[in-house]
Design an enzyme around this catalytic site. Structure first.
Site: not given
Length: 445
Positions: A115, A199, A206, A290, A293
């Protein structure tokens, strides 16, 4: 490439097998002893048992999966999602065994799986990121950075995923304990205790962008999905397009997603994830290397089969679709149906499905591998089905979702169907005004 080994189970394995069949490709299913009667095993052309029920002894056993491919003459491996889908070591092992990996290169998985590295790559590609550390951090660096960006902050695992290895701190004392706890959890979950700091954006949305890359610096986007309805950072419902998203923000975000994929020579399907703050500004958080879902949401609004595109890209073929060809139409919502009891804090509910009735009608898609008499095992993820609905607009999609959920009958176990019906009655959801903490605030879970 003519024969594909599907290194996964249940719903996603069945999804991949169906795409292969439409392309005229043969398939090999793998299964644990707990999945001997699973539907994906029956539908595939061949099936190989790869071990005992525990995932580490079967679906996470790289040697057993490679051996299954060799013994059956499979030429390629599709990892699906979960298990080893984002495991660069598995991708390398497949390539070293002479198998085609249906996914991005091991290098891309490594880069975007770290990340901290992914944040720096995003910065370099001109993609906005959340203020925080430039790389992995020590406690001293965490305290200094938190002072610079301001509390509250999030400590996150570099190798994280699924909401694990994340802690929130509101002050220096809390940050000290969070660093220790997050490192311990990250080491246990991922074998890597490296952390970084961001932060904390309060009550963000999202939103993720679906991308396809050709592995040669070419990439397109297939627009966005709203994924803000979450419980403990686990997605529960996704929709596309994202409601109440400014058109200029949508265009900039989708362009940024494709730009990042191109910058890392990304091959296959992937998802670039962003958070959107109260002012409408978006920030990169991570990339999932990938199939997701929730990929059916994008398929419903674009008409593009993402799994087929993965297979074509892996075979070295050009995109079957160009950016100008991507024209989303209508509205789609996916409801994740888990074998869990919402009334008991979402406790897992494995067991035998004694009766099953599936909804149907216009604009209704069911992705599942369950059947009456199927025993939901306790060893794996609790997802048992996905209900995806499409409508000409959001109101029609919601009405169709409500109708389809009410038709769904799964007896013998508890499921999250009652939870989703409650969500569809919430004014904030109906207005498209929800964020990642809405489930907790509304006491829906």
């Amino acid at each position: 490439m003519q024969k594909i080994l599907v290194a996964n189970r249940a719903e996603v394995a069945l999804r991949i097998i169906r795409a292969c069949r439409e392309l005229g490709l043969d398939t090999v299913a793998v299964y644990s002893t707990a999945d001997a009667t699973a539907r994906h095993v029956r539908v595939a052309d061949e099936a190989v048992c790869v071990g005992k029920p525990a995932a580490r002894d079967s679906y996470l056993n790289i040697g057993a999966l490679i051996d299954a491919a060799r013994r059956t003459g499979a030429e390629a491996v599709h990892p699906g999602y979960g298990f080893l889908a984002e495991n660069a070591a598995f991708a390398r092992a497949c390539e070293e065994a002479g198998l085609i990996w249906v996914g991005p290169s091991p290098a891309a998985i490594d880069q975007m799986g770290d990340k901290a590295v992914a944040r720096e790559l995003a910065r370099s590609a001109g993609v906005p990121v959340v203020p925080g550390t430039a790389g992995t951090l020590t406690l001293k660096e965490a305290l200094r950075t938190a002072e610079d960006v301001g509390y509250p902050v999030m400590v996150k695992a570099v190798a994280g995923g699924g909401g694990r290895g994340i802690r929130v701190a509101d002050d220096p004392e809390e940050l000290r304990s969070c660093v220790v706890a997050a490192a311990r959890e990250a080491e246990a979950a991922f074998g890597d205790d490296s952390l970084y700091l961001e932060k904390l954006v309060v009550n963000p949305r999202h939103v993720e962008v679906q991308v396809l890359g050709d592995g040669q610096g070419g990439a397109i986007h297939l627009y966005e999905r709203e994924c803000s309805l979450q419980r403990r950072r686990q997605k529960l419902l996704e929709e596309s397009p994202a409601p109440n998203l400014d058109p200029q923000t949508r265009a900039a975000m989708c362009s940024a997603g494709a730009r990042l994929a191109a910058a890392v020579d990304y091959a296959s399907a992937g998802t670039v994830e962003f958070i959107v703050d109260a002012s409408g500004d978006f920030h990169f958080i991570e990339m999932n290397t990938r199939i997701q879902v929730e990929h059916p949401v994008t398929e419903m609004v674009t008409g593009i089969d993402l799994v087929k595109e993965q297979l074509r890209i892996a075979a070295g073929e050009p995109f079957d679709v160009l950016q100008d060809d991507v024209a989303p139409r209508g509205w789609a919502i996916e409801f994740r149906l888990n074998a869990e009891d919402p009334a008991a804090g979402f406790l897992p509910s494995p067991g035998e499905i004694t009766a099953l009735e599936l909804p149907g009608g216009p604009g209704v898609r069911i992705d599942t591998a369950i059947y009456a008499g199927y025993h939901v095992p306790p060893f794996y993820d609790s997802l048992i089905a996905k209900l995806i609905v499409w409508g000409r607009d959001r109101d029609e999609a919601i009405a169709r979702g409500r109708r389809a959920l009410s038709e769904f009958r799964i007896d013998g176990i508890k499921t999250t169907i009652p939870f989703h019906l409650r969500v569809l009655g919430e004014p904030s959801f109906l207005a498209g005004e929800y964020h990642t903490d809405s489930v907790a605030e509304l006491a829906l879970a």
